[in-house]
Design a protein around this motif. Structure first.
Motif, PDB file in Angstrom:
ATOM      1  N   GLY A  83      39.527  -8.204   8.102  1.00  0.00           N
ATOM      2  CA  GLY A  83      38.638  -8.620   9.172  1.00  0.00           C
ATOM      3  C   GLY A  83      37.204  -8.826   8.733  1.00  0.00           C
ATOM      4  N   GLY A  84      36.971  -8.908   7.417  1.00  0.00           N
ATOM      5  CA  GLY A  84      35.612  -9.109   6.914  1.00  0.00           C
ATOM      6  C   GLY A  84      34.750  -7.871   6.969  1.00  0.00           C
ATOM      7  N   LEU A  85      35.347  -6.704   7.270  1.00  0.00           N
ATOM      8  CA  LEU A  85      34.611  -5.441   7.315  1.00  0.00           C
ATOM      9  C   LEU A  85      34.453  -4.875   5.905  1.00  0.00           C
ATOM     10  N   SER A  86      33.794  -3.729   5.798  1.00  0.00           N
ATOM     11  CA  SER A  86      33.554  -3.119   4.492  1.00  0.00           C
ATOM     12  C   SER A  86      34.088  -1.697   4.460  1.00  0.00           C
ATOM     13  N   ARG A  87      34.354  -1.222   3.252  1.00  0.00           N
ATOM     14  CA  ARG A  87      34.730   0.166   3.025  1.00  0.00           C
ATOM     15  C   ARG A  87      34.063   0.619   1.738  1.00  0.00           C
ATOM     16  N   LEU A  88      33.833   1.906   1.623  1.00  0.00           N
ATOM     17  CA  LEU A  88      33.145   2.470   0.475  1.00  0.00           C
ATOM     18  C   LEU A  88      34.081   3.347  -0.337  1.00  0.00           C
ATOM     19  N   MET A  89      33.801   3.419  -1.635  1.00  0.00           N
ATOM     20  CA  MET A  89      34.414   4.426  -2.498  1.00  0.00           C
ATOM     21  C   MET A  89      33.278   5.192  -3.161  1.00  0.00           C
ATOM     22  N   ALA A  90      33.183   6.474  -2.886  1.00  0.00           N
ATOM     23  CA  ALA A  90      32.150   7.318  -3.478  1.00  0.00           C
ATOM     24  C   ALA A  90      32.758   8.086  -4.647  1.00  0.00           C
ATOM     25  N   VAL A  91      32.078   8.038  -5.805  1.00  0.00           N
ATOM     26  CA  VAL A  91      32.560   8.696  -7.015  1.00  0.00           C
ATOM     27  C   VAL A  91      31.626   9.854  -7.350  1.00  0.00           C
ATOM     28  N   PHE A  92      32.210  11.046  -7.505  1.00  0.00           N
ATOM     29  CA  PHE A  92      31.440  12.266  -7.753  1.00  0.00           C
ATOM     30  C   PHE A  92      31.800  12.836  -9.118  1.00  0.00           C
ATOM     31  N   ALA A  93      30.770  13.144  -9.912  1.00  0.00           N
ATOM     32  CA  ALA A  93      30.995  13.753 -11.220  1.00  0.00           C
ATOM     33  C   ALA A  93      29.984  14.849 -11.527  1.00  0.00           C
ATOM     34  N   THR A  94      28.748  14.701 -11.108  1.00  0.00           N
ATOM     35  CA  THR A  94      27.711  15.677 -11.455  1.00  0.00           C
ATOM     36  C   THR A  94      27.442  16.678 -10.344  1.00  0.00           C
ATOM     37  N   GLU A  95      27.893  16.373  -9.124  1.00  0.00           N
ATOM     38  CA  GLU A  95      27.641  17.257  -7.983  1.00  0.00           C
ATOM     39  C   GLU A  95      28.717  17.058  -6.935  1.00  0.00           C
ATOM     40  N   PHE A  96      29.199  18.152  -6.364  1.00  0.00           N
ATOM     41  CA  PHE A  96      30.113  18.079  -5.235  1.00  0.00           C
ATOM     42  C   PHE A  96      29.389  18.562  -3.980  1.00  0.00           C
ATOM     43  N   PRO A  97      29.290  17.717  -2.956  1.00  0.00           N
ATOM     44  CA  PRO A  97      28.764  18.222  -1.689  1.00  0.00           C
ATOM     45  C   PRO A  97      29.794  19.123  -1.033  1.00  0.00           C
ATOM     46  N   GLU A  98      29.372  19.882  -0.061  1.00  0.00           N
ATOM     47  CA  GLU A  98      30.295  20.779   0.630  1.00  0.00           C
ATOM     48  C   GLU A  98      31.382  19.998   1.354  1.00  0.00           C
ATOM     49  N   THR A  99      30.991  18.849   1.930  1.00  0.00           N
ATOM     50  CA  THR A  99      31.914  18.046   2.726  1.00  0.00           C
ATOM     51  C   THR A  99      31.647  16.569   2.457  1.00  0.00           C
ATOM     52  N   VAL A 100      32.704  15.756   2.486  1.00  0.00           N
ATOM     53  CA  VAL A 100      32.594  14.311   2.326  1.00  0.00           C
ATOM     54  C   VAL A 100      33.425  13.636   3.413  1.00  0.00           C
ATOM     55  N   GLY A 101      32.902  12.540   3.954  1.00  0.00           N
ATOM     56  CA  GLY A 101      33.705  11.793   4.910  1.00  0.00           C
ATOM     57  C   GLY A 101      32.873  10.887   5.794  1.00  0.00           C
ATOM     58  N   PRO A 102      33.529  10.257   6.766  1.00  0.00           N
ATOM     59  CA  PRO A 102      34.949  10.338   7.074  1.00  0.00           C
ATOM     60  C   PRO A 102      35.814   9.655   6.002  1.00  0.00           C
ATOM     61  N   VAL A 103      36.957  10.243   5.720  1.00  0.00           N
ATOM     62  CA  VAL A 103      37.869   9.739   4.700  1.00  0.00           C
ATOM     63  C   VAL A 103      38.819   8.736   5.346  1.00  0.00           C
ATOM     64  N   ARG A 104      39.029   7.611   4.662  1.00  0.00           N
ATOM     65  CA  ARG A 104      39.964   6.606   5.175  1.00  0.00           C
ATOM     66  C   ARG A 104      40.931   6.172   4.087  1.00  0.00           C
ATOM     67  N   SER A 105      41.611   5.080   4.321  1.00  0.00           N
ATOM     68  CA  SER A 105      42.756   4.691   3.505  1.00  0.00           C
ATOM     69  C   SER A 105      42.363   3.909   2.248  1.00  0.00           C
ATOM     70  N   ALA A 106      43.303   3.870   1.305  1.00  0.00           N
ATOM     71  CA  ALA A 106      43.100   3.206   0.020  1.00  0.00           C
ATOM     72  C   ALA A 106      43.549   1.750   0.096  1.00  0.00           C
ATOM     73  N   ARG A 107      43.124   0.983  -0.914  1.00  0.00           N
ATOM     74  CA  ARG A 107      43.490  -0.425  -1.045  1.00  0.00           C
ATOM     75  C   ARG A 107      43.979  -0.687  -2.463  1.00  0.00           C
ATOM     76  N   GLU A 108      44.708  -1.779  -2.649  1.00  0.00           N
ATOM     77  CA  GLU A 108      45.259  -2.107  -3.960  1.00  0.00           C
ATOM     78  C   GLU A 108      44.165  -2.263  -5.011  1.00  0.00           C
ATOM     79  N   SER A 109      43.035  -2.841  -4.636  1.00  0.00           N
ATOM     80  CA  SER A 109      41.928  -3.042  -5.579  1.00  0.00           C
ATOM     81  C   SER A 109      41.446  -1.735  -6.187  1.00  0.00           C
ATOM     82  N   ASP A 110      41.582  -0.644  -5.442  1.00  0.00           N
ATOM     83  CA  ASP A 110      41.095   0.655  -5.924  1.00  0.00           C
ATOM     84  C   ASP A 110      41.795   1.073  -7.214  1.00  0.00           C
ATOM     85  N   LEU A 111      43.062   0.700  -7.355  1.00  0.00           N
ATOM     86  CA  LEU A 111      43.827   1.135  -8.516  1.00  0.00           C
ATOM     87  C   LEU A 111      43.280   0.510  -9.796  1.00  0.00           C
TER      88      LEU A 111
END
Length: 330
Positions: free
Chosen positions: A94-122
């Motif tokens: 639908g022309g909308l956007s989604r984010l992928m956040a990558v964490f390596a140096t710091e973990f926040p206490e909570t992350v979200g809202p979490v949603r579904s994956a896409r083929e491109s992510d792989l």
């Protein structure tokens, strides 16, 4: 419950003595709301098989955490987005956007809202060594591909104690992750095998105070702040502020022009899922220090990071701090 869900639960029941209360609550809430939570993406279909033999079952040393983040207006403000080392923005149905956040140096206490994956992510995640991918589910026919990918996939059904539902947003925009329930501690900057280089800005930049990237039904605007020395993010015309009132403001923004084509998958409404090709080469604009730099990007293979070179053929340095990569249609 689908037959696939019954088979998967039976398989997992042989390894766990009981299903915990959170999973039952999530499933019941999803059924009441007419939504899906884990192993599905709106079409009611779940995992149709278990993990393949050899699938990563525990986070290896140096494993980054990648979290799929909801980015429609009902999901905002998001939580933990400011703590990510890298934020990728991609176009979805639908022309909308989604984010992928990558964490390596710091973990926040909570992350979200979490949603579904896409083929491109792989394809995108192949650059990291056995990353952990946290997501709410996926289109049923995509799940076998996720199971075969060299990553540790973690949905609420896989790691029920790591997820919870908030009460400030409606389902499905209220699923959150506790990162330290998946990985004991952040792996550190060495796990960010992206190919990005950090250092002083090269010559050849042009002054830039604002840049907007548009998708058919979404837009990102990055405005330079002299005070913070960062690019303040706005999405769909609204300043991006986390739930703890932190303005999201990366040090570097990459506008990477790529091929965005149709994939083999559709959502439950029949809309085709775009596939963002991140292997190849093309042009990119790098925003840093109140300037824009014209560059060329190159990623030869899925297991490679992405290199950026300036118009005179020299490596492009990023500013130290968070990086946003926005994939725009070439």
């Amino acid at each position: 419950m689908t037959t696939a869900h019954r088979k998967l639960r039976a398989r997992r029941a042989r390894h766990r003595s009981s299903a915990g209360p959170l999973l039952a609550a999530l499933t019941a809430a999803a059924l009441l709301a007419g939504c899906t939570v884990t192993g599905t993406d709106g079409d009611g279909r779940g995992r149709d098989d278990g993990r393949r033999d050899g699938q990563v079952s525990a986070p290896p040393v140096g494993s980054v955490l990648a979290v799929k983040i909801d980015n429609v207006s009902a999901a905002r403000p998001q939580t933990g987005l400011d703590a990510a080392d890298i934020v990728y923005a991609e176009q979805v149905e639908g022309g909308l956007s989604r984010l992928m956040a990558v964490f390596a140096t710091e973990f926040p206490e909570t992350v979200g809202p979490v949603r579904s994956a896409r083929e491109s992510d792989l394809e995108l995640l192949r650059q990291f060594h056995e990353p952990t991918l946290a997501f709410s589910g996926a289109q049923g026919k995509l799940l076998p591909l996720i199971d075969r990918a060299p990553l540790r996939a973690e949905t609420p059904e896989d790691a029920e104690d790591a997820y919870f539902r908030g009460d400030e947003k409606p389902i499905p925009h209220n699923l959150y992750l506790r990162p330290d329930e998946l990985i004991d501690s952040p792996p550190g900057a060495d796990a960010l095998t992206t190919g990005f280089r950090f250092g002083p800005a090269p010559a050849g930049g042009a002054p830039e105070d604002s840049r907007t990237v548009r998708y058919p039904a979404a837009r990102f605007t990055f405005t330079w702040s002299d005070d913070s020395r960062r690019w303040q993010v706005s999405m769909d015309g609204t300043p991006t502020v986390t739930t703890d009132d932190t303005r999201v403001a990366p040090a570097t923004v990459v506008v990477q022009y790529v091929t965005i084509r149709e994939s083999r998958f559709h959502d439950y409404l029949g809309n085709n899922t775009p596939y963002t090709e991140t292997v190849g080469s093309g042009r990119a604009e790098i925003l840093r220090d109140g300037q824009v730099f014209d560059t060329t990007w190159k990623r030869k293979a899925p297991t490679d990071g992405t290199s950026f070179t300036t118009t005179d053929g020299k490596p492009m340095n990023f500013a130290e701090g968070q990086v946003w990569v926005v994939y725009a249609k070439a």
